[in-house]
Enzyme design. Structure first.
Site, PDB file in Angstrom:
ATOM      1  N   ASP A   1      -3.208  -7.539  -9.940  1.00  0.00           N
ATOM      2  CA  ASP A   1      -2.465  -7.111  -8.734  1.00  0.00           C
ATOM      3  C   ASP A   1      -2.520  -5.589  -8.596  1.00  0.00           C
ATOM      4  O   ASP A   1      -2.655  -5.056  -7.490  1.00  0.00           O
ATOM      5  CB  ASP A   1      -1.000  -7.563  -8.803  1.00  0.00           C
ATOM      6  CG  ASP A   1      -0.816  -8.959  -8.227  1.00  0.00           C
ATOM      7  OD1 ASP A   1      -1.771  -9.752  -8.284  1.00  0.00           O
ATOM      8  OD2 ASP A   1       0.288  -9.267  -7.727  1.00  0.00           O
TER       9      ASP A   1
ATOM     10  N   ASP B   1      -2.663 -11.084 -15.129  1.00  0.00           N
ATOM     11  CA  ASP B   1      -1.954 -11.339 -13.875  1.00  0.00           C
ATOM     12  C   ASP B   1      -1.469 -10.014 -13.277  1.00  0.00           C
ATOM     13  O   ASP B   1      -1.680  -9.714 -12.100  1.00  0.00           O
ATOM     14  CB  ASP B   1      -0.758 -12.252 -14.182  1.00  0.00           C
ATOM     15  CG  ASP B   1      -0.113 -12.791 -12.923  1.00  0.00           C
ATOM     16  OD1 ASP B   1      -0.690 -12.621 -11.830  1.00  0.00           O
ATOM     17  OD2 ASP B   1       0.976 -13.375 -13.029  1.00  0.00           O
TER      18      ASP B   1
ATOM     19  N   LYS C   1      -2.125  -5.114 -26.390  1.00  0.00           N
ATOM     20  CA  LYS C   1      -1.025  -4.316 -26.944  1.00  0.00           C
ATOM     21  C   LYS C   1      -0.976  -4.619 -28.441  1.00  0.00           C
ATOM     22  O   LYS C   1       0.070  -4.965 -29.008  1.00  0.00           O
ATOM     23  CB  LYS C   1       0.289  -4.704 -26.231  1.00  0.00           C
ATOM     24  CG  LYS C   1       1.458  -3.796 -26.536  1.00  0.00           C
ATOM     25  CD  LYS C   1       1.447  -2.500 -25.757  1.00  0.00           C
ATOM     26  CE  LYS C   1       2.594  -1.603 -26.177  1.00  0.00           C
ATOM     27  NZ  LYS C   1       2.534  -0.250 -25.606  1.00  0.00           N
TER      28      LYS C   1
ATOM     29  N   ASP D   1      -0.747  -0.286 -21.502  1.00  0.00           N
ATOM     30  CA  ASP D   1      -0.009   0.736 -20.733  1.00  0.00           C
ATOM     31  C   ASP D   1      -0.930   1.899 -20.355  1.00  0.00           C
ATOM     32  O   ASP D   1      -0.960   2.352 -19.209  1.00  0.00           O
ATOM     33  CB  ASP D   1       1.248   1.229 -21.469  1.00  0.00           C
ATOM     34  CG  ASP D   1       1.081   1.320 -22.974  1.00  0.00           C
ATOM     35  OD1 ASP D   1       0.055   0.859 -23.491  1.00  0.00           O
ATOM     36  OD2 ASP D   1       1.977   1.875 -23.635  1.00  0.00           O
TER      37      ASP D   1
ATOM     38  N   TYR E   1       2.341 -17.940 -20.436  1.00  0.00           N
ATOM     39  CA  TYR E   1       2.278 -18.871 -19.303  1.00  0.00           C
ATOM     40  C   TYR E   1       2.413 -20.330 -19.705  1.00  0.00           C
ATOM     41  O   TYR E   1       2.496 -21.201 -18.848  1.00  0.00           O
ATOM     42  CB  TYR E   1       0.978 -18.659 -18.519  1.00  0.00           C
ATOM     43  CG  TYR E   1       1.124 -17.514 -17.570  1.00  0.00           C
ATOM     44  CD1 TYR E   1       1.266 -16.225 -18.059  1.00  0.00           C
ATOM     45  CD2 TYR E   1       1.162 -17.703 -16.202  1.00  0.00           C
ATOM     46  CE1 TYR E   1       1.439 -15.157 -17.205  1.00  0.00           C
ATOM     47  CE2 TYR E   1       1.330 -16.638 -15.340  1.00  0.00           C
ATOM     48  CZ  TYR E   1       1.462 -15.373 -15.849  1.00  0.00           C
ATOM     49  OH  TYR E   1       1.635 -14.319 -14.995  1.00  0.00           O
TER      50      TYR E   1
END
Ligand code: NAI
Length: 340
Positions: free
Chosen positions: A232, A228, A171, A204, A124
């Site tokens: 959602d 982020d 990850k 994942d 970001y």
């Protein structure tokens, strides 16, 4: 006690859902003086900048803001106002409670978790450049300082809110250095909180587990981009973006806003669901110590959901934004909880 709070209506559906929320908050009788300010395209027109000093100064002075969504056009020439605001106020922790609501279909009615997202670094930072034509490099920055600070916040949040477990999501199997550092900082901080269980999940697998068995999660802590996306996903688990509140917390200030954006597809029609911004407003009330008012508004809102008669279109109802807000205010009045 009188509070002075910066109010940023935002773009798209922002002014509609903020107006509904302000009416509900005021109906609780809390004494708030709102200082209305603008950001983004509106501010660009008026002040020649998307992040005007007057807005930033107002938040710094009041230490608290309630903010509607700001649109960020995709493509060149317009950096995200939201990212800019978080950076300029160092709002390093983005907190998104995800809790199933009564009467709203949800595969897991017991769902109750919190996503804590690091807000200041990662991809970001927008550090991108063209290496050679046809090849673009986007730089991911992860620091020990920010990773430690967000882990510390997540564990402190868990202790303060009676939570039992914090899960770091990463990850690190692929990004061994960057996500590896995030994870290392997480476990270093975890040592100081022996009463809280600490574990980690690869992003994942975490997404799959959130869909299949979300009840195993309590507090999740993530880098900026993963946070982020996962927040959602979690909003989807409880019925959609219209239901997920958020808070951006820093040492000096806190900005409360919904997870969703400006919803240009339904803006100006008076049909948006104000629940997410209202719940952000309730987080704000608790942040400023107005627990009683927050509880009364929340009880009324939950009663409206449980009845299921006055729901906005995203939840399968026909109510307009204002009608939904009126129903909550009526419930408060009926129970003697409203001041209006
Ligand atoms: P969005 O969240 O605005 O909309 C996604 C979908 O959810 C749309 O179909 C919309 O109608 C629906 N939706 C969102 N909020 C709703 C509500 N309260 N009630 C009923 N339906 C609702 O995401 P999108 O379209 O990707 O972004 C639109 C703009 O918002 C973009 O410019 C984006 O940059 C900005 N944005 C701003 C955020 C912020 O200010 N914190 C956060 C996310 C996006």
């Amino acid at each position: 006690m009188k509070h002075t709070i910066t109010l940023i209506p935002g773009d798209g559906i922002g002014p509609e859902i903020i107006a509904a929320t302000v009416r509900i908050i005021e109906a609780t009788g809390v004494d708030i003086e709102w200082q209305t300010h603008i950001l983004g395209a509106l501010a660009q027109e008026k002040y020649g900048t998307t992040l005007p000093e007057s807005t930033i100064e107002s938040i710094k002075q009041n230490k608290v803001a309630l903010k509607g969504p700001q649109m960020t056009p995709i493509g060149k020439g317009f950096t995200s106002v939201n990212v800019g605001l978080r950076k300029s106020l160092d709002l390093y922790a983005n907190v998104r409670p995800i809790k199933a609501l009564p009467g709203i279909p949800c595969r897991n009615p017991e769902l109750d978790l919190v996503v804590v997202r690091e807000n200041t670094e990662d991809l970001y930072l927008g550090l991108e450049h063209v290496v050679v034509p046809g090849v673009v490099e986007s730089i991911k920055i992860i620091t020990e300082k920010a990773s430690t600070r967000i882990a510390q916040y997540a564990f402190e949040y868990a202790v303060a809110n009676g939570r039992k477990k914090v899960t770091a999501v990463h990850k690190a199997n692929i990004m061994k250095l960057s996500d590896g550092l995030f994870l290392e900082c997480f476990y270093n901080v975890a040592k100081n909180f022996p009463q809280i269980e600490a574990d980690d999940k690869i992003i994942d697998n975490c997404c799959m587990q959130l869909v299949m068995r979300p009840e195993q999660f309590d507090v999740l802590v993530l880098e900026n981009l993963y946070g982020d996306i996962v927040s959602d996903l979690c909003a989807g688990l409880i019925g959609g973006l219209g239901l997920a509140p958020g808070a951006n917390i820093g040492e000096q200030a806190a900005v409360f806003e919904a997870v969703h954006g400006s919803a240009p597809d339904i803006a100006g029609q008076g049909i948006a669901n104000p629940t997410a911004i209202l719940m952000s407003g309730l987080l704000m009330l608790r942040h400023i110590g107005e627990h009683d008012a927050a509880n009364r508004a929340e009880t009324a809102m939950l009663a409206v959901f449980a009845e299921g008669k006055v729901l906005t279109r995203d939840l399968g109802g026909t109510a307009r934004t204002e009608e939904f807000a009126n129903a909550i205010i009526q419930k408060m009045k009926a129970s003697g909880a409203a001041n209006a």
